[in-house]
Write an enzyme that holds these catalytic residues in place. Structure first.
Site, PDB file in Angstrom:
ATOM      1  N   TYR A   1     -35.589   2.771 -31.163  1.00  0.00           N
ATOM      2  CA  TYR A   1     -34.515   3.094 -30.210  1.00  0.00           C
ATOM      3  C   TYR A   1     -33.508   4.049 -30.853  1.00  0.00           C
ATOM      4  CZ  TYR A   1     -30.107   2.513 -27.727  1.00  0.00           C
ATOM      5  OH  TYR A   1     -28.922   2.756 -27.091  1.00  0.00           O
TER       6      TYR A   1
ATOM      7  N   THR B   1     -25.787   6.407 -29.855  1.00  0.00           N
ATOM      8  CA  THR B   1     -25.559   5.006 -30.198  1.00  0.00           C
ATOM      9  C   THR B   1     -25.225   4.839 -31.679  1.00  0.00           C
ATOM     10  OG1 THR B   1     -26.731   2.908 -30.501  1.00  0.00           O
ATOM     11  CG2 THR B   1     -28.087   4.863 -30.448  1.00  0.00           C
TER      12      THR B   1
HETATM   13  C1  UD1 Z   1     -25.642  -2.957 -29.606  1.00  0.00           C
HETATM   14  C2  UD1 Z   1     -26.509  -1.868 -29.023  1.00  0.00           C
HETATM   15  C3  UD1 Z   1     -26.968  -0.939 -30.110  1.00  0.00           C
HETATM   16  C4  UD1 Z   1     -25.778  -0.388 -30.879  1.00  0.00           C
HETATM   17  C5  UD1 Z   1     -24.913  -1.533 -31.380  1.00  0.00           C
HETATM   18  C6  UD1 Z   1     -23.666  -0.951 -31.991  1.00  0.00           C
HETATM   19  C7  UD1 Z   1     -27.881  -2.267 -27.083  1.00  0.00           C
HETATM   20  C8  UD1 Z   1     -29.094  -2.934 -26.551  1.00  0.00           C
HETATM   21  N1  UD1 Z   1     -27.650  -2.450 -28.390  1.00  0.00           N
HETATM   22  O1  UD1 Z   1     -26.462  -3.758 -30.444  1.00  0.00           O
HETATM   23  O2  UD1 Z   1     -27.672   0.137 -29.544  1.00  0.00           O
HETATM   24  O3  UD1 Z   1     -26.255   0.320 -31.991  1.00  0.00           O
HETATM   25  O4  UD1 Z   1     -24.558  -2.374 -30.286  1.00  0.00           O
HETATM   26  O5  UD1 Z   1     -22.929  -1.910 -32.679  1.00  0.00           O
HETATM   27  O6  UD1 Z   1     -27.120  -1.647 -26.357  1.00  0.00           O
HETATM   28  N2  UD1 Z   1     -25.688 -12.087 -30.793  1.00  0.00           N
HETATM   29  C9  UD1 Z   1     -25.826 -13.457 -30.808  1.00  0.00           C
HETATM   30  N3  UD1 Z   1     -26.439 -14.058 -29.740  1.00  0.00           N
HETATM   31  C10 UD1 Z   1     -26.914 -13.359 -28.666  1.00  0.00           C
HETATM   32  C11 UD1 Z   1     -26.757 -11.948 -28.650  1.00  0.00           C
HETATM   33  C12 UD1 Z   1     -26.151 -11.351 -29.730  1.00  0.00           C
HETATM   34  O7  UD1 Z   1     -25.424 -14.140 -31.768  1.00  0.00           O
HETATM   35  O8  UD1 Z   1     -27.468 -13.974 -27.742  1.00  0.00           O
HETATM   36  C13 UD1 Z   1     -24.997 -11.425 -31.899  1.00  0.00           C
HETATM   37  C14 UD1 Z   1     -25.825 -10.419 -32.663  1.00  0.00           C
HETATM   38  O9  UD1 Z   1     -26.537 -11.037 -33.704  1.00  0.00           O
HETATM   39  C15 UD1 Z   1     -24.744  -9.440 -33.146  1.00  0.00           C
HETATM   40  C16 UD1 Z   1     -23.706  -9.472 -32.024  1.00  0.00           C
HETATM   41  O10 UD1 Z   1     -23.923 -10.696 -31.335  1.00  0.00           O
HETATM   42  O11 UD1 Z   1     -24.114  -9.929 -34.317  1.00  0.00           O
HETATM   43  C17 UD1 Z   1     -23.862  -8.322 -31.031  1.00  0.00           C
HETATM   44  O12 UD1 Z   1     -25.219  -8.258 -30.614  1.00  0.00           O
HETATM   45  P1  UD1 Z   1     -25.650  -7.427 -29.305  1.00  0.00           P
HETATM   46  O13 UD1 Z   1     -24.689  -7.689 -28.218  1.00  0.00           O
HETATM   47  O14 UD1 Z   1     -27.094  -7.719 -29.069  1.00  0.00           O
HETATM   48  O15 UD1 Z   1     -25.452  -5.908 -29.747  1.00  0.00           O
HETATM   49  P2  UD1 Z   1     -25.993  -5.141 -31.040  1.00  0.00           P
HETATM   50  O16 UD1 Z   1     -27.219  -5.768 -31.555  1.00  0.00           O
HETATM   51  O17 UD1 Z   1     -24.845  -4.992 -31.976  1.00  0.00           O
END
Ligand code: UD1
Length: 330
Positions: free
Chosen positions: A143, A119
Site C-alpha cells: 500500500y 500517506t
Molecule cells: C493508518 C493508515 C496508514 C497511515 C497511518 C499513518 C489506513 C488503512 N491506514 O494506519 O495508511 O500510514 O495511519 O499513521 O488508512 N489499533 C488497535 N485496535 C484496532 C485498530 C487499531 O489497537 O482495532 C491500533 C493500531 O495497532 C495502531 C493504532 O491503533 O497503534 C492506529 O491503527 P489504525 O487506525 O489501523 O491506523 P494505522 O495502522 O496507524
C-alpha cells in the site's frame, strides 16, 4: 474560485466526500468520478457525478474535456494495508497503474494542478517518532509503496511538463462531518476510531488493543489523529495555493502530536457514557510504536489552519455517525 471545474476521483469515499462538500460550500464547480466499489453515491452532496474508473482512458479524457477541468484531486485508491500484503498486484494496478493513466489523460487535456492523497505509510517504521517531509521514505507494505510510486511519477512528470502538484501525506484520519450529513461508511473498516465507534454501537463484540508493550508512555501505539474536516480543508488550501502559482510541494497532514490507543478508547468511552468491551492482544505485524507528523510546513506553505484539533470532537462525531448508520439499518 475558478470558472473551471475540479475533478475529484474517489469523491464518494470517506475523505473525498468531505472534500466535495467543502468545495461545494466554497462555490467551486465539481465533478466526482467514483466507481462506487467502496464509496456511496448519496455521500456526494455537490456537483456532477460520473460512475467510472480512473483506469478508463476514454471516460477520464471525456470528463476532463466536457467539464473543463483545470484541477484534479485524486483520492481513488485501495487503502487496506493487510489486503495490500495479500494481493499486492491489486494495489499496484489500482493505486499506481490507474493513476499513471489518469496522469497521462491530465497531460493530454492540459490540466494544470494535481492534488494527491498520499500517506504516512511511505515512511515505513521511521527512526524518529516524528516524521518530517525529508525523513527518508521506506514503505514496509505494498500500500505504502504503491503511493510512493505515484509520488515519484508526479515528481518526474512535474519536471517534464507544466503540471504542478501538492502531495499530501495523511497521518491518521478520523472523525466525521460535525453536522452529521456524511461520515465514514466503509464496510470492514480497520481504523481504530471507526472500530471503537462500531463496538460502542454493538456492531462488534469487542475492540482489540494490538500491543500493550510498546516503548510508549502507556505501552500502546501512538498516532497523530487528524479530523477529516481539517484534512479536507487542506485540499482546498492546496488548490488555492496552486492556482496562485505555487510550486509543487510534498506536505505532511497531521497536528504534530499524538494519542495512544488507550487514550483514544478512554475518550470514546467518556463521550459514549459507558465502557467498551476491550481485549488486549499481541502486536499487529508492521505497526510502528509511534508515528507523529512534523506538521509545520503545511501551515507555512498552504496557510492551513486546523479547527478541530480536539480528540473529544473526533470521538463525538464518529459516534454520532455510527449511531446514524445503525438507525438507518434498522
Ligand atoms: C493508518 C493508515 C496508514 C497511515 C497511518 C499513518 C489506513 C488503512 N491506514 O494506519 O495508511 O500510514 O495511519 O499513521 O488508512 N489499533 C488497535 N485496535 C484496532 C485498530 C487499531 O489497537 O482495532 C491500533 C493500531 O495497532 C495502531 C493504532 O491503533 O497503534 C492506529 O491503527 P489504525 O487506525 O489501523 O491506523 P494505522 O495502522 O496507524
Amino acid at each position: 474560485m475558478s470558472s473551471n471545474s475540479v475533478l475529484v476521483t474517489g469523491g464518494a469515499g470517506y475523505i473525498g466526500s468531505h472534500t466535495v462538500r467543502q468545495l461545494g460550500e466554497a462555490g467551486e464547480r465539481v465533478v466526482t468520478l467514483d466507481n462506487l466499489s467502496k464509496g456511496f453515491r448519496e455521500a456526494v452532496l455537490h456537483g456532477d457525478f460520473v460512475e467510472g474508473d480512473t483506469s478508463d482512458r476514454e471516460l477520464v479524457s471525456r470528463v476532463l474535456r466536457e467539464h473543463k477541468v483545470d484541477t484534479v484531486i485524486h483520492f481513488a485508491a485501495h487503502t487496506i494495508v493487510p489486503e495490500s500484503v495479500e494481493d499486492p498486484l491489486k494495489y499496484y494496478r489500482n493505486n499506481t497503474c490507474a493513476t499513471r493513466n489518469l496522469l497521462e489523460c491530465c497531460v493530454d487535456a492540459g490540466v494544470k494542478h494535481f492534488v494527491f492523497s498520499s500517506t504516512a505509510a511511505v515512511y515505513g517504521i521511521p527512526d524518529d517518532v516524528q516524521c518530517w517531509e525529508d525523513t527518508p521514505t521506506s514503505p514496509i507494505n505494498p500500500y505504502g509503496m504503491s503511493k510512493l510510486m505515484t509520488e515519484h511519477m508526479l515528481r518526474d512528470l512535474g519536471a517534464a511538463s507544466d503540471l504542478r502538484f501538492v502531495i499530501l501525506r495523511y497521518f491518521n484520519v478520523a472523525g466525521c462531518d460535525p453536522e452529521g450529513r456524511i461520515g465514514q461508511s466503509t464496510p470492514g473498516a480497520t481504523l481504530l476510531m471507526k472500530v471503537a465507534a462500531e463496538q460502542a454501537m454493538g456492531k462488534r463484540d469487542a475492540l482489540y488493543i494490538f500491543g500493550t508493550d510498546y516503548p510508549t508512555p502507556d505501552g500502546t501505539g501512538v498516532r497523530d489523529y487528524i479530523h477529516v474536516e481539517d484534512l479536507a480543508a487542506a485540499h482546498l488550501n492546496a488548490i488555492d495555493y496552486l492556482r496562485g502559482g505555487g510550486e509543487s510541494q510534498i506536505l505532511n497532514c497531521g497536528y504534530g502530536h499524538g494519542y495512544s490507543v488507550r487514550e483514544v478508547i478512554d475518550m470514546v468511552q467518556k463521550v459514549h457514557g459507558s465502557p467498551l468491551n476491550v481485549i488486549e492482544e499481541g502486536r499487529r505485524a508492521g505497526d510502528p510504536p509511534a508515528l507523529i507528523a512534523g506538521a509545520t510546513k503545511v501551515r507555512e506553505v498552504l496557510g492551513w489552519q486546523p479547527k478541530y484539533d480536539d480528540l473529544e470532537e473526533i470521538a463525538r462525531s464518529s459516534l454520532a455517525w455510527e449511531r446514524k448508520l445503525l438507525e438507518r439499518s434498522r
